[in-house]
Design an enzyme around this catalytic site. Structure first.
Site, mmCIF file in Angstrom:
data_model
loop_
_atom_site.group_PDB
_atom_site.id
_atom_site.type_symbol
_atom_site.label_atom_id
_atom_site.label_comp_id
_atom_site.label_asym_id
_atom_site.label_seq_id
_atom_site.Cartn_x
_atom_site.Cartn_y
_atom_site.Cartn_z
ATOM 1 N N ASP A 174 0.855 -1.192 0.000
ATOM 2 C CA ASP A 174 0.000 0.000 0.000
ATOM 3 C C ASP A 174 0.891 1.243 0.000
ATOM 4 O O ASP A 174 1.751 1.400 0.864
ATOM 5 C CB ASP A 174 -0.888 -0.036 1.244
ATOM 6 C CG ASP A 174 -1.974 1.049 1.218
ATOM 7 O OD1 ASP A 174 -3.129 0.723 1.515
ATOM 8 O OD2 ASP A 174 -1.652 2.216 0.924
ATOM 9 N N ASP A 234 -3.478 2.229 -5.514
ATOM 10 C CA ASP A 234 -2.248 2.240 -4.705
ATOM 11 C C ASP A 234 -2.054 1.004 -3.843
ATOM 12 O O ASP A 234 -1.183 0.980 -2.990
ATOM 13 C CB ASP A 234 -2.191 3.515 -3.848
ATOM 14 C CG ASP A 234 -2.834 3.354 -2.480
ATOM 15 O OD1 ASP A 234 -3.879 2.679 -2.401
ATOM 16 O OD2 ASP A 234 -2.277 3.886 -1.512
ATOM 17 N N GLU A 235 -2.838 -0.026 -4.085
ATOM 18 C CA GLU A 235 -2.852 -1.135 -3.142
ATOM 19 C C GLU A 235 -3.057 -2.460 -3.869
ATOM 20 O O GLU A 235 -3.893 -2.543 -4.769
ATOM 21 C CB GLU A 235 -4.041 -0.863 -2.218
ATOM 22 C CG GLU A 235 -4.143 -1.639 -0.993
ATOM 23 C CD GLU A 235 -5.489 -1.315 -0.304
ATOM 24 O OE1 GLU A 235 -5.912 -2.137 0.495
ATOM 25 O OE2 GLU A 235 -6.096 -0.263 -0.582
HETATM 26 N N1 DCP Z 1 -8.735 7.944 -1.677
HETATM 27 C C1 DCP Z 1 -9.881 8.625 -2.009
HETATM 28 N N2 DCP Z 1 -10.948 8.609 -1.152
HETATM 29 C C2 DCP Z 1 -10.894 7.954 0.019
HETATM 30 C C3 DCP Z 1 -9.731 7.258 0.374
HETATM 31 C C4 DCP Z 1 -8.660 7.264 -0.503
HETATM 32 O O1 DCP Z 1 -9.944 9.226 -3.077
HETATM 33 N N3 DCP Z 1 -11.932 7.974 0.842
HETATM 34 C C5 DCP Z 1 -7.586 7.973 -2.599
HETATM 35 C C6 DCP Z 1 -6.526 8.955 -2.159
HETATM 36 C C7 DCP Z 1 -5.449 8.103 -1.591
HETATM 37 C C8 DCP Z 1 -5.576 6.806 -2.338
HETATM 38 O O2 DCP Z 1 -6.960 6.704 -2.664
HETATM 39 O O3 DCP Z 1 -4.178 8.700 -1.758
HETATM 40 C C9 DCP Z 1 -5.118 5.613 -1.552
HETATM 41 O O4 DCP Z 1 -5.913 5.437 -0.404
HETATM 42 P P1 DCP Z 1 -5.319 4.921 0.969
HETATM 43 O O5 DCP Z 1 -6.490 4.574 1.828
HETATM 44 O O6 DCP Z 1 -4.280 3.886 0.742
HETATM 45 O O7 DCP Z 1 -4.663 6.220 1.607
HETATM 46 P P2 DCP Z 1 -3.269 6.863 1.344
HETATM 47 O O8 DCP Z 1 -2.421 6.071 0.419
HETATM 48 O O9 DCP Z 1 -3.493 8.281 0.938
HETATM 49 O O10 DCP Z 1 -2.631 6.898 2.788
HETATM 50 P P3 DCP Z 1 -1.982 5.692 3.636
HETATM 51 O O11 DCP Z 1 -0.548 6.096 3.825
HETATM 52 O O12 DCP Z 1 -2.735 5.681 4.916
HETATM 53 O O13 DCP Z 1 -2.146 4.458 2.835
HETATM 54 MG MG MG Z 2 -2.179 4.046 0.668
#
Ligand code: DCP
Ligand code: MG
Length: 356
Positions: A8, A103-104
């Site tokens: 992730d 991203d995952e």
């Molecule tokens: N995303 C989005 N709406 C959400 C959650 C996430 O559009 N409710 C998008 C933005 C994030 C991406 O998806 O950058 C990936 O989600 P993650 O939950 O993996 O969150 P992040 O990568 O941003 O942070 P983390 O470091 O906690 O994984």
């Molecule tokens: Mg993430």
């Protein structure tokens, strides 16, 4: 025993934006809609998270929590490119890749392509490649099933690598807060709390029957995962290699102009489908099935993608024209496009556009 990695990216959209715009580095950043309108935060940089800014919160709210918060509008094309790149890194090690979002992804590296054998080593190499090639960080969880690997990747974020081996799974799950379990949302967590369930250990006191009585089908899943049982396979998204439309006619066609008419109609339908899927390929194939059920296909590959209805139609008609249809009766015609330019990328992953 399987070897599963969950990868992730850290603060994905925000990290990509900070990478591309140095003036944003080290600053509290929210990627999402504008705080003036009814915008929502898609994600926040780690600097912004200290103030309590997080995904899905209204941008207006976020600005109240962190008055210095900088906003950027998401650049989905860029994130998608990064996503394709990380998948190309994954593919060096395994084809068993299940993307969950841009991203995952889950990777099954039980039999890795390079014969490395150690899932921890592979996770390290993947993280390093993401750093070297993309200048971004990811967190990885390594275990023997999807559920534990996913929780593991979240434990040492950002830039973490957490391995939870078989001997540690039971104690790890016993101390795990209930809301971290797969499928336990706010409502279920509340219900569990009312039953005196706060951790995995509490959950284990209930029999399978009791769990099913309280939570229906999910109860069985909870009963199993708290014991580390999760045999869900890593399911690679199947990438469609071609898109086609064909039609069998009520009565066989024998006039050439009727066939031309049908090919045009099919090409129109096909174009709509391709357009919807955002896929355009370079190979067009026409299929003709005759009244006696024998069939032939004729294909042609072009230099540029066939990305208009007119192009698909003219190439399909060109192929039809090469077949001697004299005195033939046709019961089916079909047109297929293949050889998509993005054949080795997966773009079916839903971007969470709905937030905007
Ligand atoms: N995303 C989005 N709406 C959400 C959650 C996430 O559009 N409710 C998008 C933005 C994030 C991406 O998806 O950058 C990936 O989600 P993650 O939950 O993996 O969150 P992040 O990568 O941003 O942070 P983390 O470091 O906690 O994984
Ligand atoms: Mg993430």
């Amino acid at each position: 025993m399987r070897k599963i990695i969950h990868i992730d990216m850290d603060a994905f959209y925000a990290s990509v934006d900070q990478r591309d715009f140095p003036e944003l580095r080290g600053k509290p950043l929210a990627v999402g809609g504008s705080p003036d309108g009814r915008g929502v935060v898609a994600t926040a940089s780690y600097e912004a998270r200290k103030y309590g800014v997080k995904s899905a919160m209204s941008s207006r709210n976020a600005l109240q929590l962190c008055p210095d918060l900088i906003f950027t509008y998401p650049r989905f094309e860029v994130y998608k490119e990064v996503s394709n790149h990380i998948r190309s890194i994954f593919r060096r090690y395994t084809d068993l890749i299940e993307p969950l979002s841009l991203d995952e992804a889950y990777l099954d590296v039980t039999d890795d392509k390079l014969g490395i054998g150690s899932a921890i080593e592979i996770a390290k190499e993947i993280k390093q490649a993401i750093q070297d090639e993309l200048n971004l960080t990811a967190s990885a969880g390594v275990s023997v099933n999807k559920f534990v690997a996913k929780i593991a990747s979240d434990i040492n974020k950002p830039n973490g690598l957490t391995f939870i081996g078989p001997s540690k799974i039971v104690s790890f799950l016993e101390q795990l807060p209930i809301h971290k379990f797969f499928g336990v949302g706010k409502v279920t967590a509340k219900k569990m709390n009312q039953m005196g369930i706060f951790t995995g250990k509490d959950l284990k006191r209930f029999s399978e029957l009791e769990m099913v009585q309280h939570f229906g089908k999910s109860g069985r899943v909870f009963y199993r995962i708290v014991r580390g049982e999760d045999d869900r396979p890593v399911k690679p998204n199947r990438i469609s290699k071609s898109i086609g439309v064909e039609d069998t006619f009520e009565s066989d066609l024998h006039e050439y102009e009727d066939m031309v008419f049908e090919i045009k109609r099919i090409a129109e339908k096909l174009y709509k489908r391709l357009d919807k899927a955002e896929k355009f390929g370079k190979t067009v194939t026409v299929k003709i099935k005759f009244a006696d059920f024998t069939q032939i296909t004729r294909s042609k590959t072009t230099v540029f993608s066939l990305d208009s209805q007119a192009l698909i139609e003219s190439h399909a008609l060109g192929l039809l024209d090469k077949v001697d249809m004299q005195d033939q009766r046709v019961r089916l015609l079909g047109v297929t496009i293949s050889n998509f330019h993005d054949q080795d990328t997966i773009d079916e992953v839903g971007i969470q556009l709905s937030l905007f």
